[in-house]
Design a protein around this motif. Structure first.
Motif, mmCIF file in Angstrom:
data_model
loop_
_atom_site.group_PDB
_atom_site.id
_atom_site.type_symbol
_atom_site.label_atom_id
_atom_site.label_comp_id
_atom_site.label_asym_id
_atom_site.label_seq_id
_atom_site.Cartn_x
_atom_site.Cartn_y
_atom_site.Cartn_z
ATOM 1 N N ARG A 163 37.266 36.268 41.145
ATOM 2 C CA ARG A 163 38.394 36.983 41.754
ATOM 3 C C ARG A 163 38.807 36.397 43.101
ATOM 4 O O ARG A 163 39.687 36.926 43.767
ATOM 5 N N TYR A 164 38.168 35.283 43.506
ATOM 6 C CA TYR A 164 38.555 34.663 44.768
ATOM 7 C C TYR A 164 39.840 33.865 44.562
ATOM 8 O O TYR A 164 40.143 33.432 43.442
ATOM 9 N N GLN A 165 40.605 33.669 45.677
ATOM 10 C CA GLN A 165 41.898 32.993 45.533
ATOM 11 C C GLN A 165 41.773 31.532 45.116
ATOM 12 O O GLN A 165 42.754 30.932 44.672
ATOM 13 N N GLU A 166 40.574 30.960 45.236
ATOM 14 C CA GLU A 166 40.336 29.609 44.749
ATOM 15 C C GLU A 166 39.243 29.651 43.684
ATOM 16 O O GLU A 166 38.234 30.320 43.847
ATOM 17 N N ARG A 167 39.460 28.918 42.595
ATOM 18 C CA ARG A 167 38.500 28.897 41.482
ATOM 19 C C ARG A 167 38.090 27.449 41.235
ATOM 20 O O ARG A 167 38.744 26.729 40.473
ATOM 21 N N ALA A 175 33.472 36.742 50.409
ATOM 22 C CA ALA A 175 34.197 35.898 49.464
ATOM 23 C C ALA A 175 33.273 35.261 48.430
ATOM 24 O O ALA A 175 33.715 34.935 47.313
ATOM 25 N N GLY A 210 41.124 41.282 54.553
ATOM 26 C CA GLY A 210 40.440 41.337 53.269
ATOM 27 C C GLY A 210 40.389 42.754 52.756
ATOM 28 O O GLY A 210 40.936 43.685 53.374
ATOM 29 N N GLY A 262 42.871 28.806 54.269
ATOM 30 C CA GLY A 262 44.132 28.266 53.796
ATOM 31 C C GLY A 262 44.787 27.306 54.774
ATOM 32 O O GLY A 262 45.573 26.437 54.368
ATOM 33 N N TYR A 310 44.538 34.196 55.638
ATOM 34 C CA TYR A 310 43.516 33.507 54.844
ATOM 35 C C TYR A 310 43.116 32.299 55.682
ATOM 36 O O TYR A 310 43.800 31.288 55.705
ATOM 37 N N LEU A 333 33.292 37.525 45.529
ATOM 38 C CA LEU A 333 34.529 37.395 44.765
ATOM 39 C C LEU A 333 34.524 36.127 43.916
ATOM 40 O O LEU A 333 35.017 36.126 42.782
#
Length: 320
Positions: free
Chosen positions: A48-52, A40, A233, A261, A258, A43
Motif C-alpha cells: 500500500r506504499y506509494q512506491e512498489r 512506511a 501521513g 518524493g 511526501y 505499508l
C-alpha cells in the motif's frame, strides 16, 4: 549476508541469506550498522506504499554504516566514510549497494543508531515546517501524533523555530515524551476534546498531521484564519475527506508532503535541509529519541511495535 525481506506483498517478511552485492556504476556498497524503521515499511509490506519496488525486496528505508566498496565513477573520497543513506529500501541487511549521491557524511560524534533514526523523521518535519508551511516565530503549531517517529521531531524543530507548540498524543506517558522534547501545551487525544482544547489555547496557525482520521477534522476546526495544515501521513488508517467550503470560509491551506518524493524533482530541498539538520545535531541542538534498539533477528518485533503504537520516537535495528 543476512537480509530481512518480502517475496510478495502481503506476506510476512523473512530473514534470508543472500549473496553480497557488488556496486554498479555510480553506487557504493555500505556495510550497514543500523537501520531506522518507519510506518512506511508496514505499508510497503502490505503493498500500500506509494512506491512498489520489484520483488523480492529488502525492507528498510534509512540506514547508516561505512562505505566499503566503490562502483565505477563513485567519489573515491567516500571510501571508508561513515554515512547515512535514504535508500527507500535495502536497509534491513548487513550490507547494501546504494547511489553514491545519496550518501551523507556523518558528524564525527554521531553514533550510527542516531544517524539511522535521523533522516526521515527530522527531514520530514524540517521540510514540512520550514519549506512548506513557512512556520514563523510566535505562531502556534499543533502536532498530532506528537510522540511518534515524525511527530516528536516536529515538536523539537517547531520549538527550535520559535513556535508555541501544542502536542497531541495518546496517554500521559506519551505526552511526557513530547513535553521533554519541548512542547508548551499537552492534549490527550484519548481524553480531551481536541477542538475545544486547541481553541482554548488561542487556535492553531500550523497543523502537523501524520495521523489523519477524525483528529485531522477536529484540528481543522480549531485553526485560525490563514492557517496551514500539513498532511504527513495516515497512521490511523483513515484518510480524511476535506470539505472545500471549510477551506474557503477560513482561508485555510492544506499541503501534502511526501519527503522522499523530492528526490525525483527537487533533491536540493532535501540535501539543503539535511545539511542544516546535521549542523544542528553537531551543535547539540537536536537529540534523536530512540525508544527501542533491536538486533536484525528481531526486526519483525520492531515493526510490530510500530503497528501497535507501542514505540515513542524511533525504533532502530542494528546489524552487529
Amino acid at each position: 549476508m543476512r537480509a530481512f525481506r518480502i517475496a510478495e506483498f502481503g506476506a510476512p517478511p523473512q530473514l534470508d541469506d543472500v549473496a553480497l552485492p557488488d556496486p554498479r556504476p555510480g553506487e557504493v556498497r555500505v556495510r550497514i550498522a543500523a537501520c531506522g524503521l518507519n510506518f512506511a515499511d508496514l505499508l510497503m509490506i502490505e503493498g500500500r506504499y506509494q512506491e512498489r519496488p520489484p520483488l523480492p525486496v529488502t525492507l528498510g528505508m534509512e540506514l547508516a554504516g561505512t562505505v566499503e566498496a566503490l562502483g565505477e565513477g563513485a567519489d573515491p573520497a567516500l571510501m571508508g566514510r561513515r554515512v547515512a543513506v535514504f535508500a527507500g529500501a535495502g536497509g534491513l541487511a548487513e550490507a547494501g549497494c546504494f547511489p553514491a549521491a545519496r550518501c551523507v557524511p556523518l558528524p564525527e560524534a554521531m553514533p550510527f543508531e542516531d544517524a539511522a533514526a535521523f533522516q526521515v523523521a527530522y527531514g520530514t518535519s524540517h521540510v514540512a515546517l520550514d519549506h512548506k508551511a513557512r512556520l514563523q516565530p510566535g505562531e502556534t503549531l499543533l502536532v498530532l501524533g506528537a510522540a511518534g517517529g515524525v511527530g516528536l521531531t516536529a515538536v523539537e524543530i517547531g520549538k527550535r523555530m520559535g513556535a508555541t507548540v501544542i502536542a497531541c498524543a495518546r496517554g500521559a506517558d506519551r505526552l511526557a515524551v513530547a513535553r521533554d522534547a519541548g512542547a508548551d501545551h499537552l492534549i490527550d487525544s484519548d481524553a480531551d476534546d481536541l477542538r475545544e482544547a486547541v481553541l482554548a489555547l488561542g487556535g492553531a496557525d500550523v497543523v502537523y498531521d501524520p495521523v489523519g482520521g477524525e483528529l485531522f477534522t477536529a484540528a481543522m476546526r480549531a485553526c485560525n484564519p490563514e492557517a496551514r495544515l500539513l498532511v504527513i501521513g495516515f497512521a490511523s488508517g483513515d484518510v480524511p475527506q476535506i470539505k472545500a467550503n471549510h477551506l474557503l470560509v477560513k482561508n485555510l491551506t492544506v499541503m501534502g508532503l511526501y519527503w522522499g518524493g523530492y528526490l525525483a524533482f527537487r533533491p536540493e530541498v532535501l540535501t539543503g535541509s539535511l545539511a542544516r539538520l546535521f549542523d544542528w545535531y553537531a551543535e547539540g541542538r537536536l537529540k534523536p529519541h530512540v525508544s527501542h534498539c533491536l538486533p536484525l533477528e528481531r526486526a519483525a518485533e520492531g515493526l510490530e511495535l510500530l503497528r501497535a503504537r507501542k514505540a515513542t520516537g524511533k525504533v532502530v535495528i542494528t546489524m552487529g
